[in-house]
Design an enzyme around this catalytic site. Structure first.
Site, PDB file in Angstrom:
ATOM      1  N   GLU A 196     -10.581   4.144   3.415  1.00 10.89           N
ATOM      2  CA  GLU A 196      -9.626   4.858   2.567  1.00 10.89           C
ATOM      3  C   GLU A 196      -9.945   4.516   1.125  1.00 10.89           C
ATOM      4  O   GLU A 196      -9.946   3.340   0.744  1.00 10.89           O
ATOM      5  CB  GLU A 196      -8.177   4.477   2.911  1.00 10.89           C
ATOM      6  CG  GLU A 196      -7.745   5.013   4.267  1.00 10.89           C
ATOM      7  CD  GLU A 196      -6.229   5.007   4.479  1.00 10.89           C
ATOM      8  OE1 GLU A 196      -5.531   4.230   3.796  1.00 10.89           O
ATOM      9  OE2 GLU A 196      -5.756   5.785   5.331  1.00 10.89           O
ATOM     10  N   GLU A 224      -9.154   3.994  -2.463  1.00 10.85           N
ATOM     11  CA  GLU A 224      -7.925   3.695  -3.197  1.00 10.85           C
ATOM     12  C   GLU A 224      -8.227   2.940  -4.492  1.00 10.85           C
ATOM     13  O   GLU A 224      -9.312   2.416  -4.692  1.00 10.85           O
ATOM     14  CB  GLU A 224      -7.001   2.796  -2.359  1.00 10.85           C
ATOM     15  CG  GLU A 224      -6.642   3.361  -1.007  1.00 10.85           C
ATOM     16  CD  GLU A 224      -5.444   2.662  -0.372  1.00 10.85           C
ATOM     17  OE1 GLU A 224      -4.707   1.961  -1.101  1.00 10.85           O
ATOM     18  OE2 GLU A 224      -5.268   2.818   0.834  1.00 10.85           O
ATOM     19  N   ARG A 276       1.156  17.307  12.171  1.00  9.55           N
ATOM     20  CA  ARG A 276       2.387  18.087  12.386  1.00  9.55           C
ATOM     21  C   ARG A 276       2.227  19.574  12.088  1.00  9.55           C
ATOM     22  O   ARG A 276       3.183  20.329  12.209  1.00  9.55           O
ATOM     23  CB  ARG A 276       3.528  17.528  11.518  1.00  9.55           C
ATOM     24  CG  ARG A 276       4.082  16.197  11.943  1.00  9.55           C
ATOM     25  CD  ARG A 276       5.157  15.699  10.993  1.00  9.55           C
ATOM     26  NE  ARG A 276       4.666  15.600   9.629  1.00  9.55           N
ATOM     27  CZ  ARG A 276       3.970  14.569   9.163  1.00  9.55           C
ATOM     28  NH1 ARG A 276       3.729  13.540   9.933  1.00  9.55           N
ATOM     29  NH2 ARG A 276       3.540  14.550   7.921  1.00  9.55           N
ATOM     30  N   ASP A 296      -9.159   0.476   1.930  1.00 13.00           N
ATOM     31  CA  ASP A 296      -8.203   0.096   2.977  1.00 13.00           C
ATOM     32  C   ASP A 296      -8.773   0.561   4.327  1.00 13.00           C
ATOM     33  O   ASP A 296      -8.342   1.559   4.882  1.00 13.00           O
ATOM     34  CB  ASP A 296      -6.860   0.777   2.670  1.00 13.00           C
ATOM     35  CG  ASP A 296      -5.814   0.471   3.716  1.00 13.00           C
ATOM     36  OD1 ASP A 296      -5.893  -0.578   4.356  1.00 13.00           O
ATOM     37  OD2 ASP A 296      -4.905   1.312   3.884  1.00 13.00           O
ATOM     38  N   THR A 325      -4.769   6.438  -0.096  1.00 10.97           N
ATOM     39  CA  THR A 325      -5.990   7.229  -0.166  1.00 10.97           C
ATOM     40  C   THR A 325      -5.908   8.294  -1.260  1.00 10.97           C
ATOM     41  O   THR A 325      -4.970   9.098  -1.278  1.00 10.97           O
ATOM     42  CB  THR A 325      -6.235   7.929   1.186  1.00 10.97           C
ATOM     43  OG1 THR A 325      -6.158   6.936   2.201  1.00 10.97           O
ATOM     44  CG2 THR A 325      -7.579   8.613   1.215  1.00 10.97           C
ATOM     45  N   GLN A 339      -4.387   2.582  15.201  1.00 13.07           N
ATOM     46  CA  GLN A 339      -3.222   3.009  14.414  1.00 13.07           C
ATOM     47  C   GLN A 339      -2.360   4.022  15.175  1.00 13.07           C
ATOM     48  O   GLN A 339      -1.134   3.907  15.214  1.00 13.07           O
ATOM     49  CB  GLN A 339      -3.715   3.622  13.101  1.00 13.07           C
ATOM     50  CG  GLN A 339      -2.620   3.988  12.109  1.00 13.07           C
ATOM     51  CD  GLN A 339      -3.179   4.547  10.789  1.00 13.07           C
ATOM     52  OE1 GLN A 339      -4.394   4.581  10.593  1.00 13.07           O
ATOM     53  NE2 GLN A 339      -2.298   4.969   9.904  1.00 13.07           N
ATOM     54  N   ARG A 385      -8.366   4.117  13.203  1.00 16.34           N
ATOM     55  CA  ARG A 385      -7.463   5.250  13.466  1.00 16.34           C
ATOM     56  C   ARG A 385      -6.933   5.288  14.891  1.00 16.34           C
ATOM     57  O   ARG A 385      -5.798   5.708  15.117  1.00 16.34           O
ATOM     58  CB  ARG A 385      -8.173   6.573  13.157  1.00 16.34           C
ATOM     59  CG  ARG A 385      -8.615   6.735  11.724  1.00 16.34           C
ATOM     60  CD  ARG A 385      -7.452   6.731  10.766  1.00 16.34           C
ATOM     61  NE  ARG A 385      -7.919   6.871   9.388  1.00 16.34           N
ATOM     62  CZ  ARG A 385      -7.166   6.624   8.331  1.00 16.34           C
ATOM     63  NH1 ARG A 385      -5.915   6.202   8.474  1.00 16.34           N
ATOM     64  NH2 ARG A 385      -7.649   6.762   7.118  1.00 16.34           N
ATOM     65  N   TYR A 424       1.192   5.654  -0.489  1.00 14.92           N
ATOM     66  CA  TYR A 424       0.702   6.845   0.235  1.00 14.92           C
ATOM     67  C   TYR A 424       0.933   7.987  -0.725  1.00 14.92           C
ATOM     68  O   TYR A 424       1.612   8.946  -0.427  1.00 14.92           O
ATOM     69  CB  TYR A 424       1.583   6.960   1.494  1.00 14.92           C
ATOM     70  CG  TYR A 424       1.264   8.012   2.515  1.00 14.92           C
ATOM     71  CD1 TYR A 424       0.001   8.143   3.067  1.00 14.92           C
ATOM     72  CD2 TYR A 424       2.274   8.853   2.997  1.00 14.92           C
ATOM     73  CE1 TYR A 424      -0.253   9.085   4.046  1.00 14.92           C
ATOM     74  CE2 TYR A 424       2.029   9.793   3.973  1.00 14.92           C
ATOM     75  CZ  TYR A 424       0.758   9.903   4.495  1.00 14.92           C
ATOM     76  OH  TYR A 424       0.518  10.829   5.482  1.00 14.92           O
ATOM     77  N   ASP A 447       0.839  -1.182   0.000  1.00 19.96           N
ATOM     78  CA  ASP A 447       0.000   0.000   0.000  1.00 19.96           C
ATOM     79  C   ASP A 447       0.883   1.244   0.000  1.00 19.96           C
ATOM     80  O   ASP A 447       1.763   1.380   0.856  1.00 19.96           O
ATOM     81  CB  ASP A 447      -0.912  -0.013   1.231  1.00 19.96           C
ATOM     82  CG  ASP A 447      -2.145   0.840   1.012  1.00 19.96           C
ATOM     83  OD1 ASP A 447      -2.505   1.092  -0.146  1.00 19.96           O
ATOM     84  OD2 ASP A 447      -2.768   1.247   2.003  1.00 19.96           O
ATOM     85  N   HIS A 453      -3.834  13.904   0.099  1.00 15.26           N
ATOM     86  CA  HIS A 453      -4.045  13.099   1.312  1.00 15.26           C
ATOM     87  C   HIS A 453      -2.853  13.235   2.267  1.00 15.26           C
ATOM     88  O   HIS A 453      -3.037  13.452   3.467  1.00 15.26           O
ATOM     89  CB  HIS A 453      -4.250  11.629   0.934  1.00 15.26           C
ATOM     90  CG  HIS A 453      -4.325  10.700   2.105  1.00 15.26           C
ATOM     91  ND1 HIS A 453      -5.365  10.722   3.016  1.00 15.26           N
ATOM     92  CD2 HIS A 453      -3.487   9.719   2.536  1.00 15.26           C
ATOM     93  CE1 HIS A 453      -5.171   9.795   3.948  1.00 15.26           C
ATOM     94  NE2 HIS A 453      -4.027   9.172   3.679  1.00 15.26           N
ATOM     95  N   THR A 488      -9.743  -5.522   4.017  1.00 18.20           N
ATOM     96  CA  THR A 488      -9.455  -4.640   2.891  1.00 18.20           C
ATOM     97  C   THR A 488     -10.389  -5.098   1.778  1.00 18.20           C
ATOM     98  O   THR A 488     -10.319  -6.247   1.354  1.00 18.20           O
ATOM     99  CB  THR A 488      -7.987  -4.767   2.458  1.00 18.20           C
ATOM    100  OG1 THR A 488      -7.141  -4.521   3.584  1.00 18.20           O
ATOM    101  CG2 THR A 488      -7.640  -3.789   1.340  1.00 18.20           C
ATOM    102  N   GLU A 495      -9.606  12.799   7.327  1.00 15.12           N
ATOM    103  CA  GLU A 495      -9.521  14.140   6.751  1.00 15.12           C
ATOM    104  C   GLU A 495     -10.850  14.882   6.878  1.00 15.12           C
ATOM    105  O   GLU A 495     -10.891  16.039   7.287  1.00 15.12           O
ATOM    106  CB  GLU A 495      -9.124  14.042   5.271  1.00 15.12           C
ATOM    107  CG  GLU A 495      -7.751  13.433   5.051  1.00 15.12           C
ATOM    108  CD  GLU A 495      -7.572  12.907   3.635  1.00 15.12           C
ATOM    109  OE1 GLU A 495      -7.810  11.710   3.406  1.00 15.12           O
ATOM    110  OE2 GLU A 495      -7.189  13.709   2.751  1.00 15.12           O
ATOM    111  N   LYS A 529      -4.815  -1.982  10.109  1.00 16.06           N
ATOM    112  CA  LYS A 529      -5.081  -2.036   8.669  1.00 16.06           C
ATOM    113  C   LYS A 529      -5.278  -3.469   8.178  1.00 16.06           C
ATOM    114  O   LYS A 529      -5.456  -3.668   6.974  1.00 16.06           O
ATOM    115  CB  LYS A 529      -3.879  -1.454   7.911  1.00 16.06           C
ATOM    116  CG  LYS A 529      -3.576   0.001   8.215  1.00 16.06           C
ATOM    117  CD  LYS A 529      -4.307   0.930   7.293  1.00 16.06           C
ATOM    118  CE  LYS A 529      -3.700   2.321   7.311  1.00 16.06           C
ATOM    119  NZ  LYS A 529      -4.359   3.159   6.284  1.00 16.06           N
TER     120      LYS A 529
END
Lengths: 454, 454
Positions: free
Chosen positions: A206, A208, A149, A241, A360, A248, A245, A135, A133, A140, A265, A374, A261
């Site tokens: 997610e 995808e 962050r 996916d 995603t 995670q 959260r 990213y 997978d 995203h 799926t 998000e 995860k």
């Protein structure tokens, strides 16, 4: 390019046109064995039956038993030139001028199955050796980075240099329509010092696309350039996916997502050949800084295939889905070929049937969020899902009326709030692109959430 | 427990005793088909031949074709009670009092192969659906933490609460003896702002044990308790999780190791049944803080199986190996059963043949470093490997003489420096535990590093 015409009738908005011809694995009441099929309109062409019939000639496939397997792996393992020849054969066989159009009803009955018949079951089309997978959507990655962050450091230092990815769990992949239980796991509650074991409270999806590696396996140590890699991409399907959260957030340091995860799926049952998406190329991103030469791909491209996510909340009466996101496959900063090329740099062996998820696929703007992480800003902002279908009218004074009420009071009475997913919710992903007089659709990637097991 | 005796003769230090009976997949000149075998002394009992012979009765296995496959998966998928019964049958069949001991030479020739014959090839014994790698040695996690974050923050906050793990790449797993090319990849040179694409300069090994899941697959959503999980552990083998440290350092944020770990993972060819390790139980760690109840296992245990890592440098004349680490399987903070139990918490499906790596098994002290990352402190401290075998003598004055020279000048002339691995180096891992008059050994887990491909 005007639409191709088939003797199988369907309208111009139908997802399974002669231009599409996606591959899947099905079974039905008349034959409970899993076997390969191609979707065309509301029918399935039974490739196993075809391979045993007199119609099977000049297909490009020498060995008919390749089409008599319970998965598509043997077909996918053929060389790309064979995929193209076989696809051309199928398009000709199904065209309006095909001699097959004049075959007897009995003969057609042996070759075709009614796709929407209640007994038809669609199965996972491939045996997946390894699932990776990525990213790769810059929207995203930026959205997540801002949440975790702040704006200044949204993208990590390596992000624009390489397709960040991780190994997923092949055993977690199931076909659309398979419900699953809300996962349990270790969660660190807000402000707590110690974790608890509890059902996930931040269950997410997610959006995808999964790309399927085909052709011969790479040899250990063999590196593919981006243009070589492109030839190995057989086709793609929608991929959800599912992500826990809260699990995670606690587990992922320092080795990345693991149990958060690997519980489920979901993929759509039909693999759309990349050959069918050729008319829908989109330019690749302008890579700044410039990519290292091994990743460069002057002829590279993305695919502009519109995507949609809808949720049917547990409280809905009937088939009421609310669209929660719209995006496109084109939002991968690295092309699928670049992801595959990068994957082989250290010499990792790729095998036919391996799956590469894009990560995603978020599009710019608030409507483009490919995950609830998000959309809800990590659970801080709720949104509403309809539980009934509104009948919107404009009143005599020009006011908007819904079932005779003003819109906002109707919405209050006929919708529910969400930040993350609740038990009984169903998430449906679809993809469909419109050509000149035809469509290419992917079918549905849907699953319903069952309560956590005690 | 005094040693069991077999009509196959071997000495008390032999790794493949009647108490061991590890399973593997082999082929040889007389039969190039891959088939199951059991190692006993310097012989292999051919399970495929056995299953077709008159000796195959009361084995606990109803279907002899289970032993006629090119992998062990069908055998491993049987229920644990059947593994135990079949093992008891084999121990009886191979015992000194077995009627088989009096069989004709011709009959024995059909059932046994010479294990060390040049034509014997040992293959990957299982088809691995999914491979998970944990990070379960507290010594290793602490050593790495000190390197990256300093002593105060060596262990991350979640580390003592759950077995940290990630999904590895199943296609990367190869059997001992398979050489591999030094991987290339993106590396951020020291002090640089931009990465380069180059051969890995910090190639490392990781000393691990891989535990093989057996019995029936779990159902989606099914959680195993630690005691249930224990019954599903069929056996184990040595595992070298080769790692490209410079590639890892640049790529792993935020989703964990990816290409730095998927180019090659070497395993020893023989799967030692966990039943053979019962006499070598070691107490589990005293978990502080106390584990959450789902991970608790009052009857849980580790295994004290001594491990060794040796390197034969490229410059060695002949088979000169230097021991670089000694450790034990017992250094996992969580037991293998707890790792498996944790793995199922979110409902992840486990399938027979799935592999759970322990992560680097470092022991306390500088001799216990299970990786060069630890041994060289990330490349800062070099160590020496012999290129010739020293003949050590004590001189007439009591001084230590090596080939007539003083030790240090001999070492200077007959050794090379390393921080990480160089092309042509071979790394060999072995495991062997001594019982009362017998040994249980794992065979070798070895591979040689070839130069990077251009």
């Amino acid at each position: 390019m005007p639409a191709l015409t088939s003797f199988v009738t369907y309208d111009a908005s139908h997802p399974f046109s002669l231009e599409n011809l996606p591959y899947g694995i099905f079974s039905n009441a008349s034959n409970p064995n899993r076997r390969a099929g191609v979707a065309i309109g509301d029918l399935i062409l039974d490739l196993c039956a075809l391979s045993k019939s007199t119609w099977f000639k000049d297909t490009g496939i020498d060995d008919p038993t390749i089409l008599q397997q319970p998965t598509l792996n043997a077909l996918i393992a053929l060389e790309p030139g064979v995929w193209a020849k076989f696809r051309a054969f199928l398009q000709s066989l199904l065209s309006s001028s095909s001699p097959l159009s004049k075959a007897s009803a009995e003969e057609k009955e042996q070759l075709f199955a009614a796709r929407l018949a209640p007994s038809v079951q669609l199965h996972l089309p491939i045996e997946i050796g390894d699932y990776t997978d990525f990213y790769s959507s810059i929207e995203h990655a930026t959205n997540c980075g801002v949440l975790f962050r702040g704006k200044e450091n949204a993208l990590q230092k390596n992000w624009r240099w390489l397709p960040v990815g991780y190994h997923g769990r092949a055993s977690s992949i199931v076909v659309s329509g398979t419900p699953f239980h809300r996962p349990c796991g270790q969660i660190l509650p807000p402000q707590a010092e110690e974790p608890v074991f509890a059902p996930c409270k931040k269950l997410d999806y997610e959006l995808e696309m999964g790309f399927v590696y085909g052709g011969s396996a790479t040899k250990p140590g063999q590196r593919l350039s981006s243009s070589e890699a492109r030839k190995h991409l057989f086709g793609c399907f929608l991929l959800n996916d599912w992500s826990a959260r809260d699990i995670q957030a606690w587990e992922y340091v320092p080795l990345g997502p693991f149990l958060s995860k690997n519980f489920c799926t979901t993929v759509s049952p039909w693999i759309v050949p990349l050959l069918a998406l050729e008319p829908f190329k989109a330019p690749q991103y302008d890579h700044q800084p410039a990519l290292l030469s091994y990743l460069e791909d002057v002829d590279g491209y993305n695919f502009d295939v519109p995507l949609k996510v809808e949720i049917r909340p547990a409280q809905a009466s009937g088939e009421v889905y609310t669209t929660v996101a719209k995006s496109s496959v084109k939002h991968t900063y690295f092309t699928p070929a670049q992801m595959l090329a990068h994957h082989t740099t250290t010499g990792c062996t790729m095998r036919p049937g391996d799956v590469l998820g894009t990560g995603t696929l978020s599009a710019p703007g608030t409507e483009g969020y490919g995950s609830l992480l998000e959309k809800s800003e990590g659970g801080k902002r709720s949104f509403r899902l309809f539980t009934a279908t509104p009948a919107v009218k404009v009143g005599s004074q020009g006011e908007v009326l819904v079932d005779g009420k003003d819109a906002s009071s109707w919405i209050d009475a006929n919708s529910v709030e969400r930040t993350f997913l609740e038990d009984g919710d169903s998430v449906r992903m679809t993809a469909k692109v419109e050509g000149d007089g035809f469509c290419i659709g992917f079918g549905e990637c849907e699953a319903k959430i069952l309560p956590a097991l005690p």
